[in-house]
Design a protein around this motif. Sequence first.
Motif, mmCIF file in Angstrom:
data_model
loop_
_atom_site.group_PDB
_atom_site.id
_atom_site.type_symbol
_atom_site.label_atom_id
_atom_site.label_comp_id
_atom_site.label_asym_id
_atom_site.label_seq_id
_atom_site.Cartn_x
_atom_site.Cartn_y
_atom_site.Cartn_z
ATOM 1 N N PRO A 43 -4.471 -2.476 -7.135
ATOM 2 C CA PRO A 43 -3.197 -3.805 -6.588
ATOM 3 C C PRO A 43 -2.692 -3.600 -5.138
ATOM 4 O O PRO A 43 -2.702 -2.622 -4.795
ATOM 5 N N ARG A 45 0.297 -4.269 -4.335
ATOM 6 C CA ARG A 45 1.476 -3.558 -4.541
ATOM 7 C C ARG A 45 1.674 -3.427 -6.041
ATOM 8 O O ARG A 45 1.602 -3.277 -6.751
ATOM 9 N N HIS A 46 2.968 -2.782 -5.686
ATOM 10 C CA HIS A 46 4.219 -2.157 -6.999
ATOM 11 C C HIS A 46 5.645 -3.074 -6.738
ATOM 12 O O HIS A 46 6.588 -2.518 -6.294
ATOM 13 N N ASP A 48 9.320 -1.795 -8.543
ATOM 14 C CA ASP A 48 9.535 -0.115 -9.423
ATOM 15 C C ASP A 48 10.934 -1.024 -10.470
ATOM 16 O O ASP A 48 11.870 -1.501 -9.992
ATOM 17 N N LEU A 151 5.468 2.236 -11.625
ATOM 18 C CA LEU A 151 5.514 1.039 -11.091
ATOM 19 C C LEU A 151 4.553 -0.055 -11.438
ATOM 20 O O LEU A 151 3.741 0.428 -11.638
ATOM 21 N N GLU A 152 5.415 -1.515 -11.188
ATOM 22 C CA GLU A 152 4.721 -2.329 -11.987
ATOM 23 C C GLU A 152 3.310 -2.594 -10.992
ATOM 24 O O GLU A 152 3.623 -3.022 -10.013
ATOM 25 N N PRO A 153 2.341 -2.571 -11.121
ATOM 26 C CA PRO A 153 1.607 -3.656 -10.443
ATOM 27 C C PRO A 153 1.154 -4.876 -10.023
ATOM 28 O O PRO A 153 1.220 -5.475 -11.043
ATOM 29 N N ALA A 172 -2.768 -7.307 -14.716
ATOM 30 C CA ALA A 172 -2.013 -6.126 -15.021
ATOM 31 C C ALA A 172 -2.456 -6.085 -16.478
ATOM 32 O O ALA A 172 -2.829 -4.284 -16.764
ATOM 33 N N HIS A 212 -3.752 2.177 -10.197
ATOM 34 C CA HIS A 212 -2.749 1.449 -11.095
ATOM 35 C C HIS A 212 -1.367 1.323 -11.509
ATOM 36 O O HIS A 212 -0.902 0.675 -11.110
ATOM 37 N N PHE A 213 -0.761 2.430 -12.153
ATOM 38 C CA PHE A 213 0.286 2.487 -12.747
ATOM 39 C C PHE A 213 0.522 4.056 -12.805
ATOM 40 O O PHE A 213 0.840 4.830 -13.107
ATOM 41 N N THR A 217 6.496 6.932 -6.731
ATOM 42 C CA THR A 217 6.076 6.840 -5.444
ATOM 43 C C THR A 217 5.273 7.995 -4.788
ATOM 44 O O THR A 217 3.706 7.596 -4.249
ATOM 45 N N TYR A 220 1.722 7.848 -6.508
ATOM 46 C CA TYR A 220 0.532 6.987 -5.811
ATOM 47 C C TYR A 220 0.612 7.802 -5.016
ATOM 48 O O TYR A 220 -0.658 7.296 -4.277
#
Length: 703
Positions: A43, A45-46, A48, A151-153, A172, A212-213, A217, A220
Amino acid sequence: MAPSAAILSHPIEYLKGVGPQRAELLKKELGLFTFNDLLHHFPYRHLDRTRIHRIVELNPSVEFAQVKGRLLSYEIIGEKSAKRLVAQLRDETGIIELTWFKGLTWVQKSLYEGSTYVVFGKLGFFMGKPQMVHPEIEAGATEAVPVKNFLEPIYSTTEKLKSRGLGGRQIATLSVGLFNLISERDLPENLPDDLIQHYRFPPRFEAYRQVHFPTSTEKYEGAIRRLKFEELFIAQLRLAMLRQQRHSYSRGVIFDKVGDHFLDFYNKHLPFQLTGAQKRVLKEIRQDTATGHQMNRLLQGDVGSGKTIVALLSMLLAADNGYQACLMAPTEILAQQHFAAISALLKEMSIGVALLTGSTKTAARKKLLPQLADGSISLLVGTHALIEEVVQFKSLGLVVIDEQHRFGVAQRARLWKKAVVPPHVLVMTATPIPRTLAMTAYGDLDYSVMDELPPGRQPITTVHRYDDHRVSVMDFIRTEIDKGRQAYIIFPLIEESAKLDYENLMEGYEHVKAFFPEPKFWISMVHGRQPADQKEWNMQRFVTGDTQIMVSTTVIEVGVNVPNASVMVIENAEKFGLSQLHQLRGRVGRGAEKSYCILMTGPKLSNDARERIKTMVATNNGFEIAEKDLEIRGPGDIEGTRQSGALNLKLADLLKDKAILEAAREAAERIVSTDAELEAPENIRLKQYLMSLKGKTVWSKIS
């Protein structure tokens, strides 16, 4: 093979939700052929959605927000294209306005005043009040809040995929499906334990899942650091193994003494004191050539840093040890210049030097070839005529290659075959390559940099002038010519518009002729459409001073040496890349006189072009320019740096991740220097991992 790369090698159509049609699209549009490809489609970006913001906390620094509240009211306002649905949502701390411009009927059906909703979207402010346009909205039960625990990719996709229901969100969903199928077994650990502990890396499977998921932060950041390190470390490990293999297994002739030729030249005929950089490089070359292993060294020196002297001293070192040396240049004119320079430097010494190019006459060849075969010629300078079958050396010990990216690997290999033991190789380039790129693109060569200018060289003054100053630029050229100097005027050459470029060049030539009429002034013109001999003749006239001005496309870019030329005018300078501008500028400033480079452009410049021209005016340092070039263009298209495969990076960025690259390289070198075959228990899984990358590793050459 690693125990279960099996599931990751499954074709993408076997993943739930894909099927044959979607698979075709994913292959064509994103290059996703297998489960493993999807795993490495990261991904970019993510979002929140793990927390609910209170409306009072919202401020312009929050880009996306999720709020929960009661719908106070909604109404449709405006007419035709300005028609929109506006709603007010309230929590215990304040009110946010929600607006929709599309799908109003559909949105309206799901809104009930007084009900509770969770909304998510990009935050904006109007008159200081928070608002969201086209937020996602779902009914929220009063007690349980439907928030996500990761966090959503957001994945990159294409318009074509979106139209077939494969936008970033749907990709996703496919990734979720993939992670439901795989486990630690499918991504076994590949780094040694001490590295993992030293850098506090998360386990490998966990790192992939968190990229990915991510559940936070911080998680990640830790995961992405690990995967970037792994990517760079594996690349550096392969290069270090290639180098190690060469240092250990390759045979090379031994230059064990510094003899009369070297010392006589060094003490009596050196035209100036060597710079610290030149001395350092010579020391490295002497160490390399004394080990009994083949030297493969890349010598990078900015234009005018004195690489030729280093090459000559290395060639004399070969001669002192009873070997011959050759210097191969990419063009005839360059070979002739090297030959002229070397002959002039050695004129007081009795050492056989010869020149061999495509245009060497048959009679001269007949005389030269036997002398080469019996060893009476010690130093041979030439073009790729040197690799012809008929050219045989008595004992070739050193090959110097100028401007390496002009010669293919196969061409170079034909030179090796001219000696029983492969000769030492010194590759020289005046194209500055940023250190980060060189470590990756040329990691299998040992690497020397010359970053000092010899004494007596004056820095070139570079200025930017717009087209409306052309008359004063021409007047300036005239004053320089009156002092007895020469000038270049260069026009861009862009393959796609060859016809237009040719017309521009001809028009430019006519303009120059109008300013500098014959017979008071003489002009050489060189361009790609001319036959080789005409081009050569026009260049030679300029080199010998018959003509004062050279009007040309960029064919004079590499290496032409006219110490008397003091002005370089580059027309349409905005059409050139930075490294090209720097190479062209290096054609002047080769004598003791003050030299100038004038960048001419039209009034309208793109931001990139402005940035390039600003950099050129600000610095003469090729390495700073190369770093800036890397920054503006990215690493993908820097010429001549053997990009193929070496830089196929998914996550790491050579610019932003310099520190990770340095750490990865140190770690790779440390491991290879103590355990070249990766036989130690702590390195076994690393070896297994490299072997599982079949076809992509150097293993076949190493073991």
